[in-house]
Write an enzyme that holds these catalytic residues in place. Structure first.
Site, short mmCIF file in Angstrom:
data_model
loop_
_atom_site.label_atom_id
_atom_site.label_comp_id
_atom_site.label_asym_id
_atom_site.label_seq_id
_atom_site.Cartn_x
_atom_site.Cartn_y
_atom_site.Cartn_z
N PRO A 11 0.79 -1.23 0.00
CA PRO A 11 0.00 0.00 0.00
C PRO A 11 0.82 1.29 0.00
O PRO A 11 1.82 1.41 0.72
CB PRO A 11 -0.84 -0.09 1.28
N ASN A 12 0.36 2.20 -0.82
CA ASN A 12 0.89 3.56 -0.96
C ASN A 12 2.18 3.65 -1.76
O ASN A 12 2.63 4.75 -2.09
CB ASN A 12 1.06 4.24 0.42
N ARG A 19 5.91 11.98 -2.94
CA ARG A 19 5.83 12.53 -1.59
C ARG A 19 6.98 11.97 -0.75
O ARG A 19 7.52 10.92 -1.06
CB ARG A 19 4.50 12.11 -0.90
N TYR A 24 11.87 8.21 1.13
CA TYR A 24 11.75 7.17 0.11
C TYR A 24 12.46 7.51 -1.20
O TYR A 24 12.39 6.73 -2.15
CB TYR A 24 10.26 6.90 -0.16
N ASN A 74 7.84 -5.79 -1.04
CA ASN A 74 7.83 -4.69 -0.08
C ASN A 74 6.39 -4.60 0.39
O ASN A 74 5.53 -4.04 -0.29
CB ASN A 74 8.28 -3.38 -0.71
N ALA A 77 2.88 -1.17 4.79
CA ALA A 77 2.18 -1.25 6.09
C ALA A 77 1.59 -2.62 6.39
O ALA A 77 1.30 -2.92 7.56
CB ALA A 77 1.10 -0.17 6.16
N GLU A 98 12.17 -9.80 1.64
CA GLU A 98 11.36 -8.64 2.06
C GLU A 98 12.24 -7.40 1.95
O GLU A 98 13.36 -7.38 2.48
CB GLU A 98 10.89 -8.84 3.51
N HIS A 100 12.54 -3.14 2.31
CA HIS A 100 12.01 -1.83 2.72
C HIS A 100 12.97 -0.77 2.21
O HIS A 100 14.20 -0.89 2.38
CB HIS A 100 11.87 -1.73 4.24
N ILE A 101 12.44 0.26 1.62
CA ILE A 101 13.28 1.33 1.05
C ILE A 101 13.96 2.11 2.17
O ILE A 101 15.16 2.40 2.12
CB ILE A 101 12.40 2.26 0.18
N ARG A 107 13.46 4.44 12.47
CA ARG A 107 12.25 5.26 12.49
C ARG A 107 11.49 5.01 13.79
O ARG A 107 12.10 4.65 14.79
CB ARG A 107 11.43 4.95 11.22
O1 CA2 Z 1 10.53 1.82 3.67
C1 CA2 Z 1 9.66 1.12 3.15
O2 CA2 Z 1 9.78 0.63 2.03
C2 CA2 Z 1 8.34 0.90 3.88
O3 CA2 Z 1 7.90 -0.42 3.62
C3 CA2 Z 1 7.36 1.91 3.32
C4 CA2 Z 1 6.00 1.90 4.05
C5 CA2 Z 1 6.20 2.03 5.55
O4 CA2 Z 1 4.94 1.86 6.20
C6 CA2 Z 1 7.18 1.03 6.10
O5 CA2 Z 1 7.39 1.33 7.48
C7 CA2 Z 1 8.51 1.09 5.37
C8 CA2 Z 1 5.13 3.06 3.60
C9 CA2 Z 1 4.97 3.20 2.13
C10 CA2 Z 1 4.36 4.55 1.87
O6 CA2 Z 1 4.76 4.95 0.61
C11 CA2 Z 1 4.73 6.28 0.32
C12 CA2 Z 1 5.41 6.65 -0.81
C13 CA2 Z 1 5.45 7.96 -1.16
C14 CA2 Z 1 4.79 8.91 -0.41
C15 CA2 Z 1 4.10 8.52 0.71
C16 CA2 Z 1 4.05 7.20 1.08
#
Ligand code: CA2
Length: 146
Positions: A11-12, A19, A24, A74, A77, A98, A100-101, A107
C-alpha cells in the site's frame, strides 16, 4: 536460466517519487520495475510486477507466486498487521526477500517490528531502491546455482 520472479509492492508505494523524498527518495515505482525487469531480462527470467493497496490482492498474488523462482515483496504497512499476508507467505515454497526502502530500524519503534520477516528468507532495509536490485541479484544467483 528460466523462471519467473514476482515483484510485489504494498500500500501507498504507487506514490513513490511524489511525496516524502527524504524517506523514500525520488524514484518512482515504474523506475524500480524497469530496473528489476532489465536485470531479469539479462538472465532470460520473467518478471511479474504488481502493486496493490488491497490486502486480498496481495494474498491472491502470493498464492499465484508460491511456485515461482522467487519473490521480492515490499509489504509496506501490511508488515505491521496482516496475518493474512503472513499466512500466504508461509505457503510460498520459493525464496522470499522482504525489502524496505527506508531503514525501518531508524524510524518509530513500531516500524521495526515486521510480523512478516519471520516468513521471509531474508530482509533488506534502508538501502533505498538499491534494495530491490540487491534482492534481484540474490535470487538470480540462487537460480544460477540450482
Ligand atoms: O521503507 C519502506 O519501504 C516501507 O515499507 C514503506 C512503508 C512504511 O509503512 C514502512 O514502514 C517502510 C510506507 C509506504 C508509503 O509509501 C509512500 C510513498 C510515497 C509517499 C508517501 C508514502
Amino acid at each position: 536460466m528460466s523462471g519467473r520472479i514476482y515483484l510485489l509492492n504494498g500500500p501507498n508505494l504507487n506514490l513513490l517519487g511524489e511525496r516524502e523524498p527524504e524517506l523514500y527518495g525520488r524514484h518512482t515505482l515504474a523506475d524500480i520495475e524497469t530496473q528489476c525487469r532489465a536485470q531479469a531480462a539479462q538472465h532470460q527470467l520473467e518478471l511479474v510486477a504488481h502493486q496493490t493497496n488491497a490486502e486480498h490482492e496481495m494474498v491472491d498474488w502470493l498464492h499465484e507466486a508460491r511456485h515461482a523462482a522467487g519473490i521480492i515483496i515490499n509489504p509496506a504497512a501490511f508488515c505491521y498487521h496482516s496475518v493474512a499476508v503472513l499466512d500466504a507467505l508461509k505457503v510460498c515454497e520459493c525464496p522470499v526477500v522482504e525489502v524496505h526502502i527506508s531503514n525501518i530500524y531508524r524510524r518509530e519503534d513500531w516500524r521495526s517490528k515486521s510480523i512478516l520477516a519471520s516468513a521471509a528468507t531474508g530482509v533488506i532495509t534502508g538501502l533505498g531502491i538499491d534494495g530491490y536490485r540487491l534482492a534481484m541479484d540474490h535470487l538470480i544467483r540462487l537460480l544460477a546455482k540450482s
